[in-house]
Enzyme design. Structure first.
Site, PDB file in Angstrom:
ATOM      1  N   GLY A 290     -13.584 -28.471  22.748  1.00  0.00           N
ATOM      2  CA  GLY A 290     -13.723 -27.036  22.509  1.00  0.00           C
ATOM      3  C   GLY A 290     -14.608 -26.489  23.615  1.00  0.00           C
ATOM      4  O   GLY A 290     -15.799 -26.759  23.633  1.00  0.00           O
ATOM      5  N   HIS A 291     -14.013 -25.802  24.578  1.00  0.00           N
ATOM      6  CA  HIS A 291     -14.759 -25.320  25.742  1.00  0.00           C
ATOM      7  C   HIS A 291     -14.859 -23.800  25.683  1.00  0.00           C
ATOM      8  O   HIS A 291     -13.849 -23.103  25.702  1.00  0.00           O
ATOM      9  CB  HIS A 291     -14.077 -25.790  27.033  1.00  0.00           C
ATOM     10  CG  HIS A 291     -14.075 -27.286  27.179  1.00  0.00           C
ATOM     11  ND1 HIS A 291     -13.481 -27.931  28.224  1.00  0.00           N
ATOM     12  CD2 HIS A 291     -14.620 -28.256  26.398  1.00  0.00           C
ATOM     13  CE1 HIS A 291     -13.654 -29.249  28.080  1.00  0.00           C
ATOM     14  NE2 HIS A 291     -14.333 -29.459  26.975  1.00  0.00           N
TER      15      HIS A 291
ATOM     16  N   GLN B 239     -15.341 -33.925  26.214  1.00  0.00           N
ATOM     17  CA  GLN B 239     -16.313 -34.771  25.512  1.00  0.00           C
ATOM     18  C   GLN B 239     -17.505 -35.053  26.452  1.00  0.00           C
ATOM     19  O   GLN B 239     -17.705 -34.336  27.405  1.00  0.00           O
ATOM     20  CB  GLN B 239     -15.669 -36.078  25.020  1.00  0.00           C
ATOM     21  CG  GLN B 239     -14.699 -35.902  23.859  1.00  0.00           C
ATOM     22  CD  GLN B 239     -13.324 -35.418  24.275  1.00  0.00           C
ATOM     23  OE1 GLN B 239     -12.658 -36.019  25.085  1.00  0.00           O
ATOM     24  NE2 GLN B 239     -12.873 -34.318  23.706  1.00  0.00           N
TER      25      GLN B 239
ATOM     26  N   ASP C 120     -20.184 -30.985  24.441  1.00  0.00           N
ATOM     27  CA  ASP C 120     -20.684 -29.626  24.218  1.00  0.00           C
ATOM     28  C   ASP C 120     -21.874 -29.276  25.106  1.00  0.00           C
ATOM     29  O   ASP C 120     -22.757 -28.504  24.706  1.00  0.00           O
ATOM     30  CB  ASP C 120     -21.044 -29.413  22.738  1.00  0.00           C
ATOM     31  CG  ASP C 120     -19.866 -29.682  21.831  1.00  0.00           C
ATOM     32  OD1 ASP C 120     -18.725 -29.387  22.246  1.00  0.00           O
ATOM     33  OD2 ASP C 120     -20.074 -30.193  20.720  1.00  0.00           O
TER      34      ASP C 120
ATOM     35  N   LYS D 265     -19.636 -27.567  29.588  1.00  0.00           N
ATOM     36  CA  LYS D 265     -18.728 -27.888  30.702  1.00  0.00           C
ATOM     37  C   LYS D 265     -17.780 -26.726  30.994  1.00  0.00           C
ATOM     38  O   LYS D 265     -17.558 -26.362  32.142  1.00  0.00           O
ATOM     39  CB  LYS D 265     -17.892 -29.140  30.354  1.00  0.00           C
ATOM     40  CG  LYS D 265     -18.737 -30.379  30.106  1.00  0.00           C
ATOM     41  CD  LYS D 265     -17.896 -31.548  29.621  1.00  0.00           C
ATOM     42  CE  LYS D 265     -17.320 -31.371  28.234  1.00  0.00           C
ATOM     43  NZ  LYS D 265     -18.294 -31.355  27.136  1.00  0.00           N
TER      44      LYS D 265
HETATM   45  P1  GDP Z   1     -18.352 -27.688  26.290  1.00  0.00           P
HETATM   46  O1  GDP Z   1     -17.556 -28.340  25.218  1.00  0.00           O
HETATM   47  O2  GDP Z   1     -19.134 -28.666  27.107  1.00  0.00           O
HETATM   48  O3  GDP Z   1     -17.546 -26.762  27.163  1.00  0.00           O
HETATM   49  O4  GDP Z   1     -19.437 -26.782  25.551  1.00  0.00           O
HETATM   50  P2  GDP Z   1     -19.159 -25.827  24.267  1.00  0.00           P
HETATM   51  O5  GDP Z   1     -18.441 -24.622  24.729  1.00  0.00           O
HETATM   52  O6  GDP Z   1     -18.585 -26.599  23.152  1.00  0.00           O
HETATM   53  O7  GDP Z   1     -20.649 -25.515  23.830  1.00  0.00           O
HETATM   54  C1  GDP Z   1     -21.548 -24.872  24.678  1.00  0.00           C
HETATM   55  C2  GDP Z   1     -22.000 -23.582  23.999  1.00  0.00           C
HETATM   56  O8  GDP Z   1     -23.167 -23.092  24.636  1.00  0.00           O
HETATM   57  C3  GDP Z   1     -20.992 -22.462  24.092  1.00  0.00           C
HETATM   58  O9  GDP Z   1     -21.082 -21.664  22.953  1.00  0.00           O
HETATM   59  C4  GDP Z   1     -21.439 -21.695  25.337  1.00  0.00           C
HETATM   60  O10 GDP Z   1     -21.068 -20.317  25.289  1.00  0.00           O
HETATM   61  C5  GDP Z   1     -22.928 -21.829  25.242  1.00  0.00           C
HETATM   62  N1  GDP Z   1     -23.645 -21.885  26.523  1.00  0.00           N
HETATM   63  C6  GDP Z   1     -23.264 -22.468  27.687  1.00  0.00           C
HETATM   64  N2  GDP Z   1     -24.249 -22.385  28.600  1.00  0.00           N
HETATM   65  C7  GDP Z   1     -25.274 -21.731  28.000  1.00  0.00           C
HETATM   66  C8  GDP Z   1     -26.591 -21.369  28.409  1.00  0.00           C
HETATM   67  O11 GDP Z   1     -27.029 -21.650  29.526  1.00  0.00           O
HETATM   68  N3  GDP Z   1     -27.371 -20.727  27.496  1.00  0.00           N
HETATM   69  C9  GDP Z   1     -26.940 -20.430  26.247  1.00  0.00           C
HETATM   70  N4  GDP Z   1     -27.770 -19.808  25.430  1.00  0.00           N
HETATM   71  N5  GDP Z   1     -25.707 -20.758  25.829  1.00  0.00           N
HETATM   72  C10 GDP Z   1     -24.889 -21.416  26.683  1.00  0.00           C
HETATM   73  P1  IMO Z   2     -16.102 -31.175  24.114  1.00  0.00           P
HETATM   74  O1  IMO Z   2     -15.088 -31.342  25.216  1.00  0.00           O
HETATM   75  C1  IMO Z   2     -18.458 -33.012  20.964  1.00  0.00           C
HETATM   76  C2  IMO Z   2     -16.653 -36.370  18.808  1.00  0.00           C
HETATM   77  C3  IMO Z   2     -16.300 -36.163  17.355  1.00  0.00           C
HETATM   78  C4  IMO Z   2     -16.525 -37.568  16.817  1.00  0.00           C
HETATM   79  C5  IMO Z   2     -16.036 -38.437  17.974  1.00  0.00           C
HETATM   80  C6  IMO Z   2     -14.602 -38.955  17.808  1.00  0.00           C
HETATM   81  O2  IMO Z   2     -16.042 -29.856  23.453  1.00  0.00           O
HETATM   82  O3  IMO Z   2     -17.458 -31.562  24.598  1.00  0.00           O
HETATM   83  P2  IMO Z   2     -12.229 -37.783  18.043  1.00  0.00           P
HETATM   84  O4  IMO Z   2     -11.630 -36.645  17.292  1.00  0.00           O
HETATM   85  O5  IMO Z   2     -12.329 -37.572  19.512  1.00  0.00           O
HETATM   86  O6  IMO Z   2     -11.607 -39.111  17.712  1.00  0.00           O
HETATM   87  O7  IMO Z   2     -13.751 -37.884  17.472  1.00  0.00           O
HETATM   88  O8  IMO Z   2     -16.127 -37.643  19.141  1.00  0.00           O
HETATM   89  N1  IMO Z   2     -16.061 -35.379  19.751  1.00  0.00           N
HETATM   90  C7  IMO Z   2     -16.764 -34.408  20.345  1.00  0.00           C
HETATM   91  N2  IMO Z   2     -18.053 -34.037  20.202  1.00  0.00           N
HETATM   92  N3  IMO Z   2     -17.674 -32.369  21.850  1.00  0.00           N
HETATM   93  C8  IMO Z   2     -16.393 -32.745  22.024  1.00  0.00           C
HETATM   94  O9  IMO Z   2     -15.614 -32.221  22.987  1.00  0.00           O
HETATM   95  C9  IMO Z   2     -15.867 -33.771  21.216  1.00  0.00           C
HETATM   96  N4  IMO Z   2     -14.654 -34.363  21.113  1.00  0.00           N
HETATM   97  C10 IMO Z   2     -14.795 -35.348  20.213  1.00  0.00           C
HETATM   98  O10 IMO Z   2     -17.150 -35.220  16.750  1.00  0.00           O
HETATM   99  O11 IMO Z   2     -17.895 -37.797  16.661  1.00  0.00           O
HETATM  100 MG    MG Z   3     -17.306 -28.287  23.144  1.00  0.00          MG
END
Ligand code: GDP
Ligand code: IMO
Ligand code: MG
Length: 430
Positions: free
Chosen positions: A41-42, A225, A14, A17
């Site tokens: 979850g991107h 991840q 999270d 990416k």
């Molecule tokens: P990922 O799994 O690495 O793609 O990241 P996620 O999408 O799960 O979580 C990142 C969250 O932060 C999302 O809700 C994005 O919209 C938000 N986000 C990404 N970059 C920024 C930033 O520079 N500032 C803020 N405030 N939010 C951001």
């Molecule tokens: P993105 O791509 C954050 C975590 C789960 C748990 C562990 C194992 O959005 O960054 P799993 O279901 O993979 O066997 O769970 O890994 N986990 C993540 N945490 N971002 C993710 O993906 C994750 N994918 C799995 O919360 O701790």
């Molecule tokens: Mg994510």
């Protein structure tokens, strides 16, 4: 010159990416997922419109970009169907642009059942998985009894394999976990029906990537991840079941190491983690709550609250080395606006000793205490700033410290969730 860039998370996922993959996809011909599954979850925000992708590469919202799911991804056909249908309903062309490796291991319904039954059985020691069947699907792959994408298109072969696999899994489900066994006929029909939906997407992803490289095209490898969730290098056993670090690019898509010209490490300006497991810099006070509130730190896949804490530069520096990172992209800098002071963990105390490296035994992670350097915060608003010079001096000093302690140059800074909210210092594609 052709360039291929791998985008990886340096923390526990999270990091943002998806946003950066979407941004850089404008410059590439193809985006490839190479590990993980719909546990990811991107989040992409474009002109205020939010899209959350789980399985489909984050290049899908850039018209014309080829999107591929490599052999290292565990594929849930039902999750894929839901995601494809939702995007197509919004007018995004997925059918003609998404390609899937014939070798992808398939996540079946029984994998999800095993995942949740096992988590329940672990009780207090639960991993806190996403419940998507990721671990059990990778287990079947490694044990050489798994179903692959190509099997879904061959009814006879699939029936034979399923008979054997269900014989085993139904026994475990029924007698070990006391869960209802599955009906083989129904599992087969479902799998064949879903497989047929995606038959036209099946390709040799590895071969296609070689063609693109030979033709001088740019490729983006999209990590899911974070590095600390890597099955080998992460905080085992509180990890996911794939290699989230750079080696996964090659094994999970079928390219050589020469196909990765640049590794971009996505690093949140602080740290978050979802699920259980060690997190030395986790905050349990109002500062942690403030990070969670300002950063909207709620899981994009499961909706769980993300644990929040200060940046851990010892852990991040380790992953800069493990991945051979070329540069860092610092995300969510704007979330730190308005704090009186900020901290970066630059060493640990373990068993009374100060160490500047990670513990030798992963079991010791729980005993590690962070030692911090303190930095003055800034009161100005950095949201949406696109020029480095416009950042407050204290923000620049904090970024400089991140660079020094993490051991890689910062090439990009994200100052908001929108595609356009970035400071580009050195663009990966030159
Ligand atoms: P990922 O799994 O690495 O793609 O990241 P996620 O999408 O799960 O979580 C990142 C969250 O932060 C999302 O809700 C994005 O919209 C938000 N986000 C990404 N970059 C920024 C930033 O520079 N500032 C803020 N405030 N939010 C951001
Ligand atoms: P993105 O791509 C954050 C975590 C789960 C748990 C562990 C194992 O959005 O960054 P799993 O279901 O993979 O066997 O769970 O890994 N986990 C993540 N945490 N971002 C993710 O993906 C994750 N994918 C799995 O919360 O701790
Ligand atoms: Mg994510």
């Amino acid at each position: 010159m052709a360039q291929s860039v791998a985008i990886l998370g340096t923390q526990w996922g999270d990091e943002g990416k998806g946003k950066i993959v979407d941004l850089l996809s404008e410059k590439v011909n193809a985006v490839v997922r190479f590990q993980g599954g719909h546990n990811a979850g991107h989040t992409l925000i474009i002109d205020g419109k939010k899209t959350v992708l789980h399985l489909i590469p984050s290049g899908i919202l850039q018209p014309g970009v080829e999107c591929m799911i490599g052999n290292g991804v565990v594929l849930s056909p039902s999750a894929l169907k839901a995601e494809v249908d939702a995007l197509e309903a919004k007018g995004v062309d997925v059918f003609s642009r998404l390609k899937i490796s014939s070798s992808c291991p398939i996540i079946m319904g029984y994998h999800e059942l095993i995942d949740s039954a096992r988590e329940k059985a672990r009780g207090k020691e639960a991993i806190g998985t996403t419940g998507r069947g990721i671990g059990p699907a990778y287990e079947d792959k490694v044990s050489r009894r798994g179903i692959r994408f190509a099997d879904l298109l061959n009814a006879k072969r699939l029936e034979k394999k399923l008979d054997q696999i269900l014989d085993y899994h139904n026994f475990v489900l029924e007698h070990y976990y006391q869960v209802e066994p599955l009906n083989p006929g129904m599992v087969l029909d479902d799998a064949l029906q879903l497989g047929a939906c995606f038959a036209d997407m099946m390709i040799d992803v590895s071969g296609r990537l070689h063609q693109l490289r030979d033709a001088g095209k740019n490729i983006l490898f999209e990590g899911a991840q974070g590095s600390w969730l890597d099955i080998d290098h992460g905080t085992y056993p509180y990890v996911t079941s794939s290699n989230t670090t750079v080696g996964g690019v090659c094994t999970g898509s079928g390219v050589g190491i020469d196909a990765v010209d640049y590794v971009l490490g996505i690093t949140k300006a602080y740290t978050t983690r979802v699920g259980s497991g060690p997190f030395p810099t986790e905050l349990f006070d109002d500062v942690g709550v403030r990070l969670a509130d300002r950063g909207h730190e709620v899981g994009a896949t499961t909706g769980r609250a993300r644990r929040c804490g200060w940046l851990d530069a010892v852990a991040t520096a380790r992953m800069v080395k493990v991945n051979g990172m070329t540069g860092l992209c610092v995300t969510k800098l704007d979330v730190l606006d308005g704090f009186k002071e900020l901290k970066i963990c630059t060493a640990y105390r373990l068993n009374g000793e100060i160490i500047k490296h990670i513990p030798l035994d992963a079991e010791d992670w729980d005993q590690v205490e962070p030692i911090y350097e303190v930095f003055p915060g800034w009161q100005e608003n950095t949201r949406g700033i696109t020029e480095l010079e416009k950042l407050p001096n204290n923000a620049r000093a904090y970024l400089q410290a991140m660079e020094d302690f993490c051991g890689a140059p910062i090439h990009m800074i994200s100052t908001g969730p929108e595609r356009s909210e970035n400071i580009i210092i050195q663009f990966p594609f030159g």
